[in-house]
Design an enzyme around this catalytic site. Structure first.
Site, PDB file in Angstrom:
ATOM      1  N   TYR A  84     -43.817  46.060   9.845  1.00 17.62           N
ATOM      2  CA  TYR A  84     -44.480  46.870  10.945  1.00 17.62           C
ATOM      3  C   TYR A  84     -45.217  46.215  11.755  1.00 17.62           C
ATOM      4  O   TYR A  84     -45.396  46.462  12.901  1.00 17.62           O
ATOM      5  CB  TYR A  84     -45.284  47.960   9.894  1.00 17.62           C
ATOM      6  CG  TYR A  84     -45.942  49.032  10.816  1.00 17.62           C
ATOM      7  CD1 TYR A  84     -45.537  49.854  11.355  1.00 17.62           C
ATOM      8  CD2 TYR A  84     -47.381  48.699  11.134  1.00 17.62           C
ATOM      9  CE1 TYR A  84     -46.056  50.891  12.113  1.00 17.62           C
ATOM     10  CE2 TYR A  84     -48.098  49.774  11.874  1.00 17.62           C
ATOM     11  CZ  TYR A  84     -47.475  50.634  12.537  1.00 17.62           C
ATOM     12  OH  TYR A  84     -48.265  51.524  13.320  1.00 17.62           O
TER      13      TYR A  84
ATOM     14  N   LYS B 216     -44.784  45.928  15.758  1.00 17.98           N
ATOM     15  CA  LYS B 216     -45.959  46.327  16.903  1.00 17.98           C
ATOM     16  C   LYS B 216     -46.442  45.080  17.500  1.00 17.98           C
ATOM     17  O   LYS B 216     -46.706  45.192  18.839  1.00 17.98           O
ATOM     18  CB  LYS B 216     -46.980  47.054  16.032  1.00 17.98           C
ATOM     19  CG  LYS B 216     -46.734  48.420  15.396  1.00 17.98           C
ATOM     20  CD  LYS B 216     -46.165  49.364  16.416  1.00 17.98           C
ATOM     21  CE  LYS B 216     -45.784  50.620  15.753  1.00 17.98           C
ATOM     22  NZ  LYS B 216     -45.525  51.648  16.694  1.00 17.98           N
TER      23      LYS B 216
END
Length: 156
Positions: free
Chosen positions: A60, A64
């Site tokens: 994750y 990002k």
């Protein structure tokens, strides 16, 4: 596992890039909408995890972080077409993902204690107002803005 990492990268990073390139291609076909020749503005959504990824968030955080990392180069690439690109990196925002009820409220209250100020989760309106600012402020370009109440996430 590699398959899980790949999936998160495909959804978050490659999906964001794909949407951006498709939107930019259509924007580039339009006439400029102002004296500067602006054709549009794109606002990507990253996360504070791009900077403060926690234990278990490698995929994750990487996905990002990739969105953060592509913001300036793509803003540079699209400047010739009059398209601005910015990114918002939200922290802890009140969304349905936290559920409802007493246990959920207690969990959110505990999370909010980690926010510098105000000591609560952000609201959808607070996040949306930053997106609107990045769309309407014609001089904002190539920037990543955290909307997170000053939180810096701990390792866990």
């Amino acid at each position: 596992p590699q398959e899980q990492f790949d999936f998160v990268i495909k959804v978050n990073l490659l999906g964001s890039f794909n949407m951006l390139r498709l939107a930019a291609a259509e924007m580039a076909k339009t006439d400029g909408v102002d004296d500067d020749g602006q054709r549009g503005a794109i606002v990507n959504m990253a996360s504070a995890a791009a900077f403060d990824g926690q234990i278990g968030q490698a995929a994750y955080s990487a996905s990002k972080g990739g969105i953060v990392g592509m913001t300036l180069p793509i803003a540079r690439d699209l400047s010739a077409a009059g398209i601005r690109v910015n990114t918002v990196a939200p922290g802890l925002i009140e969304t349905p993902i936290y559920g409802t009820g007493e246990a959920s409220d207690q969990f959110k209250e505990n999370l909010g204690k980690n926010v510098l100020f105000p000591k609560r989760l952000g609201t959808a309106d607070e996040l949306a107002s930053m997106v609107v600012e990045l769309v309407t402020n014609k001089y904002m370009n190539g920037e990543v803005i955290r909307v997170d109440g000053g939180i810096r996430m701990p390792p866990k």
